[in-house]
Scaffold this motif. Structure first.
Motif, PDB file in Angstrom:
ATOM      1  N   ASP A  11      17.301  12.824  -2.702  1.00 17.23           N
ATOM      2  CA  ASP A  11      17.424  11.867  -3.803  1.00 17.23           C
ATOM      3  C   ASP A  11      16.372  10.765  -3.669  1.00 17.23           C
ATOM      4  OD1 ASP A  11      18.338  10.304  -1.730  1.00 17.23           O
ATOM      5  OD2 ASP A  11      20.239   9.760  -2.679  1.00 17.23           O
ATOM      6  N   ARG A  12      16.402   9.832  -4.625  1.00 18.90           N
ATOM      7  CA  ARG A  12      15.377   8.800  -4.686  1.00 18.90           C
ATOM      8  C   ARG A  12      15.500   7.791  -3.554  1.00 18.90           C
ATOM      9  NH1 ARG A  12      13.056   9.140  -9.908  1.00 18.90           N
ATOM     10  NH2 ARG A  12      14.168  10.710 -11.123  1.00 18.90           N
ATOM     11  N   VAL A  13      16.710   7.509  -3.120  1.00 24.05           N
ATOM     12  CA  VAL A  13      16.888   6.597  -1.986  1.00 24.05           C
ATOM     13  C   VAL A  13      16.197   7.150  -0.751  1.00 24.05           C
ATOM     14  CG1 VAL A  13      18.579   5.583  -0.408  1.00 24.05           C
ATOM     15  CG2 VAL A  13      19.013   5.574  -2.866  1.00 24.05           C
ATOM     16  N   SER A  14      16.302   8.446  -0.534  1.00 23.66           N
ATOM     17  CA  SER A  14      15.666   9.074   0.624  1.00 23.66           C
ATOM     18  C   SER A  14      14.154   8.887   0.588  1.00 23.66           C
ATOM     19  CB  SER A  14      16.004  10.566   0.673  1.00 23.66           C
ATOM     20  OG  SER A  14      17.392  10.776   0.789  1.00 23.66           O
ATOM     21  N   CYS A  33      18.072   7.746   8.366  1.00 24.72           N
ATOM     22  CA  CYS A  33      17.415   8.422   7.253  1.00 24.72           C
ATOM     23  C   CYS A  33      17.799   9.897   7.203  1.00 24.72           C
ATOM     24  CB  CYS A  33      15.898   8.252   7.380  1.00 24.72           C
ATOM     25  SG  CYS A  33      14.955   8.946   5.999  1.00 24.72           S
ATOM     26  N   LEU A  34      17.779  10.549   8.353  1.00 22.87           N
ATOM     27  CA  LEU A  34      18.144  11.971   8.397  1.00 22.87           C
ATOM     28  C   LEU A  34      19.605  12.168   8.001  1.00 22.87           C
ATOM     29  CD1 LEU A  34      16.359  13.049  11.708  1.00 22.87           C
ATOM     30  CD2 LEU A  34      15.751  13.756   9.379  1.00 22.87           C
ATOM     31  N   ARG A  35      20.456  11.269   8.464  1.00 22.66           N
ATOM     32  CA  ARG A  35      21.881  11.378   8.145  1.00 22.66           C
ATOM     33  C   ARG A  35      22.117  11.184   6.652  1.00 22.66           C
ATOM     34  NH1 ARG A  35      26.549   7.485  10.840  1.00 22.66           N
ATOM     35  NH2 ARG A  35      28.334   8.275   9.645  1.00 22.66           N
ATOM     36  N   TYR A  36      21.480  10.149   6.094  1.00 22.41           N
ATOM     37  CA  TYR A  36      21.657   9.881   4.665  1.00 22.41           C
ATOM     38  C   TYR A  36      21.057  11.009   3.823  1.00 22.41           C
ATOM     39  CZ  TYR A  36      21.354   7.803   0.066  1.00 22.41           C
ATOM     40  OH  TYR A  36      21.474   7.591  -1.286  1.00 22.41           O
ATOM     41  N   ALA A  37      19.820  11.400   4.155  1.00 23.37           N
ATOM     42  CA  ALA A  37      19.154  12.433   3.360  1.00 23.37           C
ATOM     43  C   ALA A  37      19.924  13.747   3.401  1.00 23.37           C
ATOM     44  CB  ALA A  37      17.730  12.631   3.863  1.00 23.37           C
ATOM     45  N   GLY A  38      20.450  14.094   4.583  1.00 21.17           N
ATOM     46  CA  GLY A  38      21.220  15.323   4.689  1.00 21.17           C
ATOM     47  C   GLY A  38      22.505  15.276   3.895  1.00 21.17           C
ATOM     48  N   ALA A  39      23.163  14.115   3.894  1.00 19.89           N
ATOM     49  CA  ALA A  39      24.433  13.984   3.178  1.00 19.89           C
ATOM     50  C   ALA A  39      24.261  13.978   1.668  1.00 19.89           C
ATOM     51  CB  ALA A  39      25.142  12.706   3.619  1.00 19.89           C
ATOM     52  N   HIS A  40      23.094  13.588   1.174  1.00 21.52           N
ATOM     53  CA  HIS A  40      22.874  13.476  -0.266  1.00 21.52           C
ATOM     54  C   HIS A  40      21.876  14.502  -0.781  1.00 21.52           C
ATOM     55  CE1 HIS A  40      24.529   9.532   0.845  1.00 21.52           C
ATOM     56  NE2 HIS A  40      24.947   9.439  -0.399  1.00 21.52           N
ATOM     57  N   ARG A  41      21.645  15.529  -0.002  1.00 23.95           N
ATOM     58  CA  ARG A  41      20.684  16.551  -0.417  1.00 23.95           C
ATOM     59  C   ARG A  41      21.356  17.591  -1.304  1.00 23.95           C
ATOM     60  NH1 ARG A  41      16.798  20.344   3.487  1.00 23.95           N
ATOM     61  NH2 ARG A  41      15.376  21.013   1.806  1.00 23.95           N
ATOM     62  N   GLY A  42      20.691  17.893  -2.404  1.00 27.40           N
ATOM     63  CA  GLY A  42      21.170  18.930  -3.294  1.00 27.40           C
ATOM     64  C   GLY A  42      20.414  20.223  -3.069  1.00 27.40           C
ATOM     65  N   ALA A  88       8.623   2.324  -8.630  1.00 23.93           N
ATOM     66  CA  ALA A  88       7.937   3.621  -8.577  1.00 23.93           C
ATOM     67  C   ALA A  88       8.936   4.765  -8.445  1.00 23.93           C
ATOM     68  CB  ALA A  88       6.954   3.636  -7.403  1.00 23.93           C
ATOM     69  N   ALA A  89      10.034   4.524  -7.727  1.00 22.52           N
ATOM     70  CA  ALA A  89      11.053   5.563  -7.542  1.00 22.52           C
ATOM     71  C   ALA A  89      12.098   5.563  -8.653  1.00 22.52           C
ATOM     72  CB  ALA A  89      11.744   5.383  -6.189  1.00 22.52           C
ATOM     73  N   LYS A  90      11.977   4.616  -9.616  1.00 18.50           N
ATOM     74  CA  LYS A  90      12.968   4.473 -10.697  1.00 18.50           C
ATOM     75  C   LYS A  90      14.380   4.335 -10.116  1.00 18.50           C
ATOM     76  CE  LYS A  90      10.332   6.917 -14.261  1.00 18.50           C
ATOM     77  NZ  LYS A  90       9.105   7.167 -13.473  1.00 18.50           N
ATOM     78  N   LEU A  91      14.493   3.373  -9.192  1.00 16.66           N
ATOM     79  CA  LEU A  91      15.740   3.167  -8.461  1.00 16.66           C
ATOM     80  C   LEU A  91      16.215   1.743  -8.664  1.00 16.66           C
ATOM     81  CD1 LEU A  91      17.740   4.427  -6.393  1.00 16.66           C
ATOM     82  CD2 LEU A  91      16.233   3.570  -4.586  1.00 16.66           C
ATOM     83  N   ASP A  92      17.485   1.584  -8.975  1.00 20.49           N
ATOM     84  CA  ASP A  92      18.066   0.261  -9.189  1.00 20.49           C
ATOM     85  C   ASP A  92      18.209  -0.471  -7.856  1.00 20.49           C
ATOM     86  OD1 ASP A  92      19.777  -1.340 -11.400  1.00 20.49           O
ATOM     87  OD2 ASP A  92      20.739  -1.529  -9.440  1.00 20.49           O
ATOM     88  N   GLU A  98       0.810  -1.223   0.000  1.00 14.49           N
ATOM     89  CA  GLU A  98       0.000   0.000   0.000  1.00 14.49           C
ATOM     90  C   GLU A  98       0.840   1.269   0.000  1.00 14.49           C
ATOM     91  OE1 GLU A  98      -2.140  -3.271   2.284  1.00 14.49           O
ATOM     92  OE2 GLU A  98      -0.130  -2.403   2.215  1.00 14.49           O
ATOM     93  N   VAL A  99       2.143   1.131   0.301  1.00 12.64           N
ATOM     94  CA  VAL A  99       2.995   2.315   0.367  1.00 12.64           C
ATOM     95  C   VAL A  99       3.434   2.787  -1.018  1.00 12.64           C
ATOM     96  CG1 VAL A  99       5.292   1.235   0.505  1.00 12.64           C
ATOM     97  CG2 VAL A  99       4.835   3.319   1.798  1.00 12.64           C
ATOM     98  N   ILE A 100       3.264   1.943  -2.043  1.00 11.49           N
ATOM     99  CA  ILE A 100       3.737   2.299  -3.392  1.00 11.49           C
ATOM    100  C   ILE A 100       3.132   3.609  -3.902  1.00 11.49           C
ATOM    101  CG2 ILE A 100       3.813   1.542  -5.808  1.00 11.49           C
ATOM    102  CD1 ILE A 100       4.033  -1.328  -4.794  1.00 11.49           C
ATOM    103  N   PRO A 101       1.808   3.841  -3.755  1.00 13.46           N
ATOM    104  CA  PRO A 101       1.267   5.131  -4.204  1.00 13.46           C
ATOM    105  C   PRO A 101       1.888   6.330  -3.499  1.00 13.46           C
ATOM    106  CG  PRO A 101      -0.502   3.562  -3.819  1.00 13.46           C
ATOM    107  CD  PRO A 101       0.740   2.946  -3.278  1.00 13.46           C
ATOM    108  N   PHE A 102       2.282   6.140  -2.240  1.00 13.48           N
ATOM    109  CA  PHE A 102       2.890   7.244  -1.510  1.00 13.48           C
ATOM    110  C   PHE A 102       4.310   7.521  -1.995  1.00 13.48           C
ATOM    111  CE2 PHE A 102      -0.370   5.623   1.417  1.00 13.48           C
ATOM    112  CZ  PHE A 102      -1.124   6.779   1.556  1.00 13.48           C
ATOM    113  N   VAL A 103       4.990   6.486  -2.489  1.00 15.19           N
ATOM    114  CA  VAL A 103       6.291   6.718  -3.119  1.00 15.19           C
ATOM    115  C   VAL A 103       6.106   7.616  -4.348  1.00 15.19           C
ATOM    116  CG1 VAL A 103       8.242   5.637  -4.299  1.00 15.19           C
ATOM    117  CG2 VAL A 103       7.264   4.561  -2.260  1.00 15.19           C
ATOM    118  N   LEU A 104       5.103   7.298  -5.163  1.00 15.10           N
ATOM    119  CA  LEU A 104       4.822   8.122  -6.350  1.00 15.10           C
ATOM    120  C   LEU A 104       4.432   9.539  -5.952  1.00 15.10           C
ATOM    121  CD1 LEU A 104       2.756   5.490  -8.369  1.00 15.10           C
ATOM    122  CD2 LEU A 104       5.060   6.307  -8.908  1.00 15.10           C
ATOM    123  N   MET A 105       3.686   9.666  -4.868  1.00 18.93           N
ATOM    124  CA  MET A 105       3.225  10.972  -4.417  1.00 18.93           C
ATOM    125  C   MET A 105       4.366  11.811  -3.847  1.00 18.93           C
ATOM    126  SD  MET A 105       0.199  11.736  -1.617  1.00 18.93           S
ATOM    127  CE  MET A 105      -0.771  10.399  -2.314  1.00 18.93           C
TER     128      MET A 105
END
Length: 482
Positions: free
Chosen positions: A175-178, A234-243, A446-450, A157-164
């Motif tokens: 990024d998409r991993v985040s 998640c916060l650490r990764y998202a912060g390190a890879h945020r553009g 949905a996130a187009k992530l390998d 059920e989380v797939i639509p929220f990934v798209l959203m």
């Protein structure tokens, strides 16, 4: 980041039913090679009640009772009889019949809740409204998705929220991993540490003959710990890879409006969670009562949705939503029945009746007998983690493994509650990694992530969580968790 094709594994894993069929065939062959055995049982006090447990020193073989047939017309197990016998085993209080009914009723009820659109609009309002920015925005979403995994086992059920969320978080510079971390990974952390998930821990406890939803305080504490660790990663990764954030444009979403009907459905869901918790703790509710509580939730949500025309719902479409919700979980329900067929083929799960299950339990306990009980419990966690690669369904894995793990825990002097804890942690956490998970691969698509990029990014998170999972299981043994 530019869009990239999603790679898939060159070979496809066999269907869960094929795995069960292969196990059944293996059990049939073993029944011709291994003598069945029996144990004596004794009663032990468990809280205010008693439970029969196996006397580990009483095992003896009964060679004359061995050997299954292909087709049976008497009490002898038959390979092709296993389908029917598994589906009709048990009673309203448990076994295949009770658990399958519980899965179908609960699945149908949540189908009505989801079809009302109230949950989607509630989460969509948080996502698209962007009332919070940066780390606070991620933190709120992570906790909500983790709670969704813990309360009602959110998966596909989380797939639509990934798209959203994808255009929203990309515009914020993430990024998409985040995106997949804050959605799918969060739900699986909640799933793994749930205290009330009706499709995982409740089924495992029912099969293990452990009071339904017991051990809740520790599991709630584990949920808080693991959700905090997952959020920190998640916060650490998202912060390190945020553009750099993008300017608002075509990808900006309008926050959906929550109507009175939406609020009433969400209130009904919250009220049911409180009611179920109270019923289990204060009144000793079990499968029949809890299934009925979820049925009432489905009826109430359907009535509200029809009255307020949520997503254009009518009485007929509410019934269609119930059928679809039940149909979506029919494969999981059938897995429970088919897995019970394997137990039947082994000769049943009564320790006082000759069966090769008893013989396998004795052999397993002998192999682990020299180990400390905490190390044996850790091997249970490890085994469940590996097994999840082949059967990613939580209810299916519970049905296949708990008939063996629960009595083995008795033989090793480990509480059955610990065996359930090892199951849910081993099952849930590896859902973040295994490519055989339809929910994971759907979210990555949905996130187009390998998948390989995803594994490289979250392997450390799994390591972060495996250590406290091991500590939780070992600590549960040392402190007599029941």
């Amino acid at each position: 980041m530019t869009d990239q094709p999603v790679t898939t594994l060159p070979t496809r894993m066999p269907d869960t039913y094929l795995v069960i069929g292969a196990v059944a065939l293996l059990v049939f062959v073993l029944s011709l090679l291994i003598d069945p055995g029996v144990f004596d049982v004794r009663e032990v006090a468990v809280g205010d009640s008693t439970r029969e447990v196996i006397d580990p020193d009483s095992f003896r073989r009964v060679p004359e009772a061995g050997g299954a047939s292909l087709f049976s017309t008497d009490d002898r197990p038959g390979l092709f009889n296993a389908l029917y016998e598994g589906l009709v085993s048990g009673s309203r209080m448990g076994g295949a019949v009770g658990i399958m009914a519980f899965i179908l009723i609960t699945g149908g009820s949540f189908g009505v809740v989801m079809a009302s659109g109230a949950i989607h609009r509630g989460l969509g309002r948080i996502i698209a409204g962007q009332r919070l920015t940066g780390g606070a925005f991620i933190a709120v979403l992570f906790v909500i998705f983790s709670l969704s995994g813990a309360v009602f086992g959110m998966g596909e059920e989380v797939i639509p929220f990934v798209l959203m969320l994808l255009p929203v978080m990309l515009s914020m510079g993430y990024d998409r991993v985040s995106v997949v971390l804050v959605t799918y990974a969060a739900t699986q952390i909640g799933f793994a540490t749930s205290w009330m998930n009706p499709f995982s821990v409740a089924i495992a406890q029912g099969i293990a003959d452990v009071p339904l939803l017991s051990g809740m305080p520790l599991r709630m504490g584990i949920w808080c710990l693991f959700t905090g660790l997952g959020l920190a990663f998640c916060l650490r990764y998202a912060g390190a890879h945020r553009g750099a954030p993008q300017a608002a444009g075509a990808d900006e979403q309008t926050a959906p409006t929550l109507s009175l009907g939406d609020r009433l459905v969400l209130l009904a869901l919250l009220g049911t969670v409180v009611w179920v918790s109270w019923g289990v703790i204060a009144q000793g509710y079990y499968l029949p009562e809890i299934a009925t509580q979820f049925a009432i939730l489905g009826v109430a949500s359907g009535v509200i949705a029809v009255v307020f025309r949520l997503d254009g719902m009518t009485a007929n479409s509410a019934m269609a939503a119930f059928r679809k919700g039940a149909a979506d979980l029919l494969p999981a329900a059938l897995v429970v029945g088919f897995a019970r067929g394997i137990v039947y083929l082994m000769g049943g799960d009564d320790p006082a009746t000759p069966s090769i299950l008893n013989t396998l339990l004795h052999a397993g306990s002998v192999a682990l007998a020299g180990l400390p009980d905490w190390l044996a419990a850790w091997f249970m966690l490890l085994g469940q983690s590996v097994f999840n690669f082949f059967v990613t369904s939580g209810s299916g894995q519970a049905a296949l493994t708990m008939p063996l793990m629960a009595p083995m825990a008795d033989l090793l002097g480990i509480e059955r509650q610990v065996a359930v804890l090892a199951f849910q942690l081993g099952d849930g956490l590896t859902n973040m990694l295994v490519p055989t998970s339809a929910a994971l691969m759907g979210c990555l698509g949905a996130a187009k992530l390998d998948w390989l990029d995803w594994v490289r990014a979250v392997a450390r998170l799994y390591g972060w969580l495996l250590l406290p999972a091991s500590v939780s299981v070992i600590g549960a043994v040392l402190f007599g968790y029941q």
